[in-house]
Design a protein around this motif. Structure first.
Motif, PDB file in Angstrom:
ATOM      1  N   GLY A  39     -63.885  62.874 -17.579  1.00 41.51           N
ATOM      2  CA  GLY A  39     -63.254  62.160 -18.920  1.00 41.51           C
ATOM      3  C   GLY A  39     -64.650  62.433 -19.666  1.00 41.51           C
ATOM      4  N   VAL A  79     -62.606  55.861 -17.221  1.00 36.83           N
ATOM      5  CA  VAL A  79     -62.872  57.003 -17.529  1.00 36.83           C
ATOM      6  C   VAL A  79     -62.806  57.495 -15.909  1.00 36.83           C
ATOM      7  CG1 VAL A  79     -64.647  58.027 -18.751  1.00 36.83           C
ATOM      8  CG2 VAL A  79     -62.773  59.018 -19.234  1.00 36.83           C
ATOM      9  N   VAL A 132     -65.677  60.107 -23.079  1.00 35.09           N
ATOM     10  CA  VAL A 132     -65.435  58.960 -23.842  1.00 35.09           C
ATOM     11  C   VAL A 132     -66.485  59.137 -24.979  1.00 35.09           C
ATOM     12  CG1 VAL A 132     -66.557  56.813 -23.992  1.00 35.09           C
ATOM     13  CG2 VAL A 132     -66.198  57.498 -21.528  1.00 35.09           C
TER      14      VAL A 132
END
Length: 218
Positions: free
Chosen positions: A139, A135, A141
């Motif tokens: 970003g 990622v 998760v």
């Protein structure tokens, strides 16, 4: 891998379940809410990795329907085939996340909903660390698990004998933060699958972010 045919244990179980699994868990509000959480925080057209994508519903269906570019990985061909039909706007591959090469920072978000339980604890730790690398910085998760402190325990899941390994809620959260991710939100709940005689099961949903700077010592 199974001794019988060399396939991953999860592939054997989910090949047998097929679309029955989707129907049994279709009403999970938390499972549907988690992709929405990602959509609210990331711009349209993002690239998302869906680990253990199953039949494509609800996760890939929700994300692709919003215009995101979704890559789903699953070890079960019986899951991948209907996923490709049900969500033609996404890409699905018959692949195991443990040995699939993925480029650094190549996704804007990664989902992994209940796809680790047939792995050992060491394998789960390695798989959780992988999204933290693939990622991009900033970003998101979104992993989810059944938070049970068990190791290679025999059980029957939807009529299929299998073995599961898990972490308690605190330990699983520690696995995610130990991979270098910052946990932004955590939700514990109980869900009863739509199955005769089913009992409520605990569930843990985490939403995490790859920070701009790695933690001290990493």
């Amino acid at each position: 891998m199974t001794e019988e045919d060399g396939r991953a244990p999860a592939a054997v179980v989910f090949d047998a379940l097929g679309l029955d699994h989707e129907r049994a868990f279709a009403d999970s509000a938390e499972r549907r809410a988690s992709p929405d959480w990602l959509l609210e925080r990331l711009a349209p057209g993002i690239r998302v990795l869906d680990v253990g994508s199953g039949t494509g519903r609800p996760t890939a269906h929700t994300l692709a329907g919003a215009g995101d570019r979704v890559l789903g990985l699953d070890v079960s061909p019986v899951m991948v085939d209907p996923a490709a039909r049900q969500v033609p706007g996404a890409e699905f591959r018959l692949a195991d996340i443990r040995d699939t090469p993925l480029a650094e920072a190549s996704f804007d978000a990664v989902c992994a909903y209940f796809s680790l339980l047939q792995m050992s604890r060491a394998e789960q730790a390695a798989v959780v660390a992988k999204p933290a690398r693939v990622v991009r910085i900033g970003g998101l998760v979104a992993p989810a698990t059944v938070p049970l402190d068990v190791a290679d325990a025999e059980c029957v899941f939807m009529g299929q004998p299998t073995r599961v390994t898990g972490f308690g809620a605190e330990a699983f959260t520690g696995l995610v933060t130990g991979a270098g991710l910052t946990v932004l939100a955590e939700e514990c709940s109980r869900y009863t699958p739509d199955l005769p005689g089913a009992m409520p099961e605990p569930r843990l949903f985490l939403h995490a972010r790859r920070p701009d700077q790695p933690p001290e010592g990493r």
